[in-house]
Design a protein around this motif. Structure first.
Motif, PDB file in Angstrom:
ATOM      1  N   VAL A  90      81.899 -17.322  52.717  1.00 32.98           N
ATOM      2  CA  VAL A  90      81.047 -16.747  51.678  1.00 32.98           C
ATOM      3  C   VAL A  90      79.615 -17.243  51.864  1.00 32.98           C
ATOM      4  N   LYS A  91      79.451 -18.517  52.148  1.00 32.76           N
ATOM      5  CA  LYS A  91      78.117 -19.087  52.333  1.00 32.76           C
ATOM      6  C   LYS A  91      77.389 -18.399  53.493  1.00 32.76           C
ATOM      7  N   GLN A  92      78.086 -18.193  54.603  1.00 30.06           N
ATOM      8  CA  GLN A  92      77.471 -17.521  55.751  1.00 30.06           C
ATOM      9  C   GLN A  92      77.118 -16.078  55.403  1.00 30.06           C
ATOM     10  N   ALA A  93      78.023 -15.402  54.723  1.00 30.12           N
ATOM     11  CA  ALA A  93      77.785 -14.003  54.353  1.00 30.12           C
ATOM     12  C   ALA A  93      76.602 -13.877  53.403  1.00 30.12           C
ATOM     13  N   LEU A  94      76.473 -14.811  52.477  1.00 29.43           N
ATOM     14  CA  LEU A  94      75.371 -14.760  51.517  1.00 29.43           C
ATOM     15  C   LEU A  94      74.013 -14.915  52.195  1.00 29.43           C
ATOM     16  N   GLY A  95      73.959 -15.698  53.273  1.00 33.69           N
ATOM     17  CA  GLY A  95      72.715 -15.873  53.997  1.00 33.69           C
ATOM     18  C   GLY A  95      72.162 -14.551  54.503  1.00 33.69           C
ATOM     19  N   VAL A  96      73.048 -13.677  54.913  1.00 29.72           N
ATOM     20  CA  VAL A  96      72.628 -12.365  55.412  1.00 29.72           C
ATOM     21  C   VAL A  96      72.518 -11.368  54.260  1.00 29.72           C
ATOM     22  N   THR A  97      73.488 -11.361  53.383  1.00 29.15           N
ATOM     23  CA  THR A  97      73.584 -10.364  52.314  1.00 29.15           C
ATOM     24  C   THR A  97      72.370 -10.359  51.390  1.00 29.15           C
ATOM     25  N   THR A  98      71.865 -11.526  51.057  1.00 27.77           N
ATOM     26  CA  THR A  98      70.779 -11.597  50.077  1.00 27.77           C
ATOM     27  C   THR A  98      69.545 -10.806  50.498  1.00 27.77           C
ATOM     28  N   GLY A  99      69.334 -10.613  51.781  1.00 30.71           N
ATOM     29  CA  GLY A  99      68.155  -9.889  52.236  1.00 30.71           C
ATOM     30  C   GLY A  99      68.397  -8.434  52.583  1.00 30.71           C
ATOM     31  N   LEU A 100      69.582  -7.930  52.276  1.00 32.75           N
ATOM     32  CA  LEU A 100      69.918  -6.540  52.620  1.00 32.75           C
ATOM     33  C   LEU A 100      69.699  -5.614  51.425  1.00 32.75           C
ATOM     34  N   PRO A 101      69.450  -4.330  51.687  1.00 26.85           N
ATOM     35  CA  PRO A 101      69.286  -3.371  50.588  1.00 26.85           C
ATOM     36  C   PRO A 101      70.586  -3.200  49.793  1.00 26.85           C
ATOM     37  N   VAL A 102      70.434  -2.911  48.515  1.00 26.98           N
ATOM     38  CA  VAL A 102      71.584  -2.774  47.611  1.00 26.98           C
ATOM     39  C   VAL A 102      72.567  -1.711  48.105  1.00 26.98           C
ATOM     40  N   ASP A 103      72.062  -0.569  48.555  1.00 25.29           N
ATOM     41  CA  ASP A 103      72.975   0.488  48.989  1.00 25.29           C
ATOM     42  C   ASP A 103      73.778   0.055  50.214  1.00 25.29           C
ATOM     43  N   TYR A 104      73.185  -0.716  51.093  1.00 24.64           N
ATOM     44  CA  TYR A 104      73.902  -1.204  52.272  1.00 24.64           C
ATOM     45  C   TYR A 104      74.975  -2.210  51.861  1.00 24.64           C
ATOM     46  N   ILE A 105      74.618  -3.099  50.936  1.00 20.73           N
ATOM     47  CA  ILE A 105      75.605  -4.069  50.436  1.00 20.73           C
ATOM     48  C   ILE A 105      76.762  -3.325  49.777  1.00 20.73           C
ATOM     49  N   GLY A 106      76.447  -2.330  48.958  1.00 25.24           N
ATOM     50  CA  GLY A 106      77.487  -1.553  48.272  1.00 25.24           C
ATOM     51  C   GLY A 106      78.393  -0.813  49.238  1.00 25.24           C
ATOM     52  N   GLU A 107      77.808  -0.186  50.246  1.00 20.57           N
ATOM     53  CA  GLU A 107      78.615   0.543  51.222  1.00 20.57           C
ATOM     54  C   GLU A 107      79.480  -0.408  52.045  1.00 20.57           C
ATOM     55  N   THR A 108      78.953  -1.574  52.357  1.00 18.38           N
ATOM     56  CA  THR A 108      79.735  -2.561  53.102  1.00 18.38           C
ATOM     57  C   THR A 108      80.884  -3.082  52.244  1.00 18.38           C
ATOM     58  N   ALA A 109      80.629  -3.289  50.958  1.00 13.98           N
ATOM     59  CA  ALA A 109      81.663  -3.795  50.049  1.00 13.98           C
ATOM     60  C   ALA A 109      82.883  -2.884  50.010  1.00 13.98           C
ATOM     61  N   GLY A 123      78.042 -14.771  44.348  1.00  6.56           N
ATOM     62  CA  GLY A 123      77.017 -15.656  44.894  1.00  6.56           C
ATOM     63  C   GLY A 123      75.617 -15.076  44.935  1.00  6.56           C
ATOM     64  N   LEU A 124      75.478 -13.786  44.637  1.00  9.51           N
ATOM     65  CA  LEU A 124      74.158 -13.153  44.654  1.00  9.51           C
ATOM     66  C   LEU A 124      73.364 -13.515  43.404  1.00  9.51           C
ATOM     67  N   LYS A 125      72.065 -13.247  43.439  1.00  9.73           N
ATOM     68  CA  LYS A 125      71.233 -13.434  42.252  1.00  9.73           C
ATOM     69  C   LYS A 125      71.629 -12.389  41.211  1.00  9.73           C
ATOM     70  N   THR A 126      71.460 -12.741  39.948  1.00 11.61           N
ATOM     71  CA  THR A 126      71.894 -11.892  38.838  1.00 11.61           C
ATOM     72  C   THR A 126      71.366 -10.464  38.944  1.00 11.61           C
ATOM     73  N   SER A 127      70.099 -10.304  39.265  1.00 10.74           N
ATOM     74  CA  SER A 127      69.531  -8.948  39.334  1.00 10.74           C
ATOM     75  C   SER A 127      70.206  -8.124  40.432  1.00 10.74           C
ATOM     76  N   LYS A 128      70.526  -8.765  41.545  1.00 10.62           N
ATOM     77  CA  LYS A 128      71.171  -8.044  42.640  1.00 10.62           C
ATOM     78  C   LYS A 128      72.634  -7.757  42.306  1.00 10.62           C
ATOM     79  N   ILE A 129      73.285  -8.676  41.606  1.00 12.65           N
ATOM     80  CA  ILE A 129      74.673  -8.450  41.178  1.00 12.65           C
ATOM     81  C   ILE A 129      74.739  -7.160  40.356  1.00 12.65           C
ATOM     82  N   LYS A 130      73.845  -7.044  39.389  1.00 15.29           N
ATOM     83  CA  LYS A 130      73.822  -5.870  38.514  1.00 15.29           C
ATOM     84  C   LYS A 130      73.600  -4.588  39.324  1.00 15.29           C
ATOM     85  N   GLN A 131      72.682  -4.640  40.275  1.00 13.84           N
ATOM     86  CA  GLN A 131      72.379  -3.459  41.092  1.00 13.84           C
ATOM     87  C   GLN A 131      73.561  -3.067  41.969  1.00 13.84           C
ATOM     88  N   VAL A 132      74.221  -4.055  42.559  1.00 11.10           N
ATOM     89  CA  VAL A 132      75.371  -3.767  43.427  1.00 11.10           C
ATOM     90  C   VAL A 132      76.512  -3.201  42.598  1.00 11.10           C
TER      91      VAL A 132
END
Length: 190
Positions: A90-109, A123-132
């Motif tokens: 999770v820690k490794q994934a968060l390093g990359v995920t935090t800088g990716l666009p919301v739609d890309y994170i959502g499609e990957t999920a 593990g994401l920031k609250t604003s990004k959690i809501k968007q995802v």
């Protein structure tokens, strides 16, 4: 996603597409046989790929995150990114995920193991959690329910504004998905 209780639920959770109506006409032993057959096909198609994705995840550890943020959405399809991410902590994934666009994170999920997707989401920031959450509920409601099954109430509460948008075909609502919807409805009532 937790382990589906029946073979029919397993088949329903394989895809977001409606399941063929004749599935409901099959007996449980026939559904078990179909499930085993499909698992054999999937295992055969994925043979060797796990090692490739594991190698790719190892290589990613040596590429700075700011470079991964720019090349990942451009050159790596979300389905491939998910297979690589499943090999990361999770820690490794968060390093990359935090800088990716919301739609890309959502499609990957959508392609990630639901529990792993939930752990990354948490593990994401609250604003990004809501968007995802909003993105996945809007674009992939069944998968949203699979992921939300594994988040605590303080994260699940972010789904409340979008609960009415969860438009799933009743055929795709497994027992677990119905339970998640019921839990969200209880949270909404307060």
């Amino acid at each position: 996603m937790s382990k589906p209780s029946t073979s029919l639920e397993y088949l329903i959770e394989l895809t977001e597409a409606p399941t063929p109506t004749f599935f409901r006409e099959l007996s449980e032993p026939q559904l078990d046989e179909l499930r085993n057959y499909i698992e054999c096909i999937v295992n055969r198609e994925q043979a060797g790929l796990d090692r490739l994705f594991e190698s790719m995840s190892m290589m990613m550890k040596f590429i700075p995150n700011f470079i991964l943020h720019s090349i990942t959405p451009k050159y790596i399809e979300p389905s491939i990114a998910a297979r690589i991410t499943n090999k990361l902590t999770v820690k490794q994934a968060l390093g990359v995920t935090t800088g990716l666009p919301v739609d890309y994170i959502g499609e990957t999920a959508v392609y990630l193991d639901s529990r792993h997707a939930a752990e990354i989401l948490i593990g994401l920031k609250t604003s990004k959690i809501k968007q995802v959450i909003e993105y996945v509920i809007d674009k992939h409601p069944p998968k949203a329910l699979d992921i939300l099954e594994h988040v605590p109430d303080d994260i699940l509460i972010f789904s409340l504004p979008f609960i009415d948008q969860i438009g799933c075909d009743k055929a795709c609502l497994t027992t677990t998905r119905r339970e998640v919807l019921a839990k969200i409805a209880r949270l909404k009532r307060g």
